[in-house]
Design a protein around this motif. Structure first.
Motif, short mmCIF file in Angstrom:
data_model
loop_
_atom_site.label_atom_id
_atom_site.label_comp_id
_atom_site.label_asym_id
_atom_site.label_seq_id
_atom_site.Cartn_x
_atom_site.Cartn_y
_atom_site.Cartn_z
N LYS A 48 0.80 -1.23 0.00
CA LYS A 48 0.00 0.00 0.00
C LYS A 48 0.84 1.28 0.00
O LYS A 48 0.32 2.35 -0.30
CB LYS A 48 -0.95 0.02 1.20
N THR A 49 2.13 1.17 0.32
CA THR A 49 2.95 2.38 0.43
C THR A 49 4.18 2.38 -0.47
O THR A 49 4.92 3.36 -0.47
CB THR A 49 3.42 2.60 1.89
N ARG A 50 4.39 1.30 -1.22
CA ARG A 50 5.60 1.21 -2.05
C ARG A 50 5.29 0.63 -3.42
O ARG A 50 4.38 -0.18 -3.56
CB ARG A 50 6.67 0.34 -1.38
N CYS A 51 6.11 1.03 -4.38
CA CYS A 51 6.00 0.53 -5.74
C CYS A 51 7.39 0.15 -6.24
O CYS A 51 8.40 0.66 -5.76
CB CYS A 51 5.46 1.61 -6.68
N GLU A 52 7.39 -0.71 -7.25
CA GLU A 52 8.63 -1.02 -7.95
C GLU A 52 8.60 -0.28 -9.28
O GLU A 52 7.68 -0.44 -10.08
CB GLU A 52 8.77 -2.52 -8.20
N PHE A 53 9.60 0.54 -9.50
CA PHE A 53 9.76 1.33 -10.73
C PHE A 53 10.70 0.57 -11.66
O PHE A 53 11.74 0.06 -11.22
CB PHE A 53 10.34 2.70 -10.38
N THR A 54 10.33 0.48 -12.92
CA THR A 54 11.19 -0.13 -13.93
C THR A 54 11.49 0.90 -15.01
O THR A 54 10.59 1.55 -15.53
CB THR A 54 10.53 -1.37 -14.57
N ASN A 55 12.77 1.06 -15.31
CA ASN A 55 13.26 1.96 -16.35
C ASN A 55 13.92 1.09 -17.41
O ASN A 55 14.98 0.53 -17.18
CB ASN A 55 14.26 2.95 -15.74
N ARG A 56 13.24 0.97 -18.56
CA ARG A 56 13.76 0.12 -19.63
C ARG A 56 14.09 0.99 -20.84
O ARG A 56 13.27 1.81 -21.27
CB ARG A 56 12.72 -0.92 -20.03
N VAL A 57 15.28 0.79 -21.39
CA VAL A 57 15.72 1.52 -22.57
C VAL A 57 16.19 0.52 -23.61
O VAL A 57 17.02 -0.35 -23.33
CB VAL A 57 16.86 2.51 -22.23
N ARG A 58 15.61 0.65 -24.80
CA ARG A 58 16.03 -0.18 -25.94
C ARG A 58 16.47 0.76 -27.05
O ARG A 58 15.80 1.76 -27.32
CB ARG A 58 14.88 -1.06 -26.42
N SER A 59 17.57 0.44 -27.68
CA SER A 59 18.03 1.26 -28.80
C SER A 59 18.29 0.37 -30.00
O SER A 59 18.67 -0.80 -29.87
CB SER A 59 19.27 2.08 -28.44
N PHE A 60 18.07 0.98 -31.18
CA PHE A 60 18.19 0.26 -32.44
C PHE A 60 18.91 1.15 -33.44
O PHE A 60 18.67 2.35 -33.51
CB PHE A 60 16.79 -0.07 -33.00
N ALA A 61 19.78 0.53 -34.22
CA ALA A 61 20.44 1.27 -35.30
C ALA A 61 19.42 1.57 -36.40
O ALA A 61 18.68 0.68 -36.81
CB ALA A 61 21.60 0.45 -35.86
N THR A 62 19.40 2.80 -36.84
CA THR A 62 18.59 3.18 -38.00
C THR A 62 19.39 2.82 -39.26
O THR A 62 20.59 2.54 -39.20
CB THR A 62 18.31 4.69 -37.99
N ASP A 63 18.72 2.86 -40.40
CA ASP A 63 19.44 2.64 -41.67
C ASP A 63 20.55 3.67 -41.82
O ASP A 63 21.64 3.36 -42.30
CB ASP A 63 18.48 2.71 -42.86
N GLU A 64 20.26 4.91 -41.39
CA GLU A 64 21.27 5.98 -41.46
C GLU A 64 22.50 5.62 -40.63
O GLU A 64 23.64 5.81 -41.06
CB GLU A 64 20.66 7.30 -41.00
N MET A 65 22.27 5.09 -39.43
CA MET A 65 23.40 4.72 -38.57
C MET A 65 24.19 3.57 -39.18
O MET A 65 25.43 3.58 -39.15
CB MET A 65 22.94 4.34 -37.16
N LEU A 66 23.51 2.58 -39.73
CA LEU A 66 24.21 1.45 -40.34
C LEU A 66 25.10 1.92 -41.49
O LEU A 66 26.25 1.48 -41.62
CB LEU A 66 23.21 0.39 -40.80
N ALA A 67 24.59 2.86 -42.30
CA ALA A 67 25.39 3.42 -43.40
C ALA A 67 26.55 4.24 -42.85
O ALA A 67 27.67 4.19 -43.38
CB ALA A 67 24.51 4.27 -44.31
N PHE A 68 26.31 4.99 -41.78
CA PHE A 68 27.34 5.81 -41.12
C PHE A 68 28.49 4.92 -40.63
O PHE A 68 29.66 5.22 -40.86
CB PHE A 68 26.67 6.56 -39.96
N LEU A 69 28.14 3.81 -39.99
CA LEU A 69 29.16 2.87 -39.51
C LEU A 69 29.90 2.22 -40.67
O LEU A 69 31.13 2.09 -40.65
CB LEU A 69 28.52 1.80 -38.62
#
Length: 175
Positions: A113-134
């Protein structure tokens, strides 16, 4: 992991506030810049606006692994206990500018009743521009991914408890 996924990082922290008092979108889209900066030494600036289609946007500027990132997070799910934002982010590197797709997901679930679990999720993906850049630089994507993952994961791990503390402060403020 999809072929162009760079990282999928998720960390949790405790929020000492009842779930009824938490409103993640309200927190995100009214977060003062100084509060955002206090959640990571890599955070430079934050603001909020709307996208061309009227959806809420959070604009975040930070550095990860020596690259300046300007994130244009558009709200794709906005519930009090669950927020998903997607960004075609600009990345400024010593070798030039490119883009990366980032999905930022924040959620809470009640522990009691007084506490929660916070989840921070980050997902990253290469764009076509990034793949060409690399490719123009002769950098294999697998090598880039292997080098980028530890920096992104460390950033998320460091900011998660500080975001939780900020959400807790917002939840406990007098209405």
């Amino acid at each position: 992991m999809s072929d162009n996924q760079i990282v999928d990082s998720s960390f949790t922290a405790i929020i000492n506030a009842p779930i009824e008092r938490i409103d993640i979108p309200a927190w995100c889209f009214s977060l003062p810049e100084a509060e955002y900066q206090g959640c990571s030494p890599a955070h430079i600036a934050a603001g909020f606006t709307t996208a061309a289609d009227g959806k809420r946007m959070s604009i975040n500027v930070e550095t990860i692994g020596g690259s300046l990132m300007v994130q244009h997070y558009v709200e794709t799910l906005g519930q009090k206990d669950h927020l998903i934002l997607d960004s075609e982010s600009d990345v400024f590197t010593p070798s030039g500018r490119t883009t990366i797709h980032v999905t930022w997901e924040l959620s809470v679930k009640a522990i009691d009743k007084t506490r929660c679990e916070f989840t921070n999720r980050v997902r990253s993906f290469a764009t076509d521009e990034m793949l060409a850049f690399l490719a123009r630089q002769g950098i294999p994507f697998d090598i880039f991914r292997a080098q980028r993952q530890p920096m992104s994961i460390a950033h998320n791990q460091g900011e998660t408890p500080l975001f939780a503390a900020s959400i807790e402060r917002a939840a406990l403020r007098d209405n």
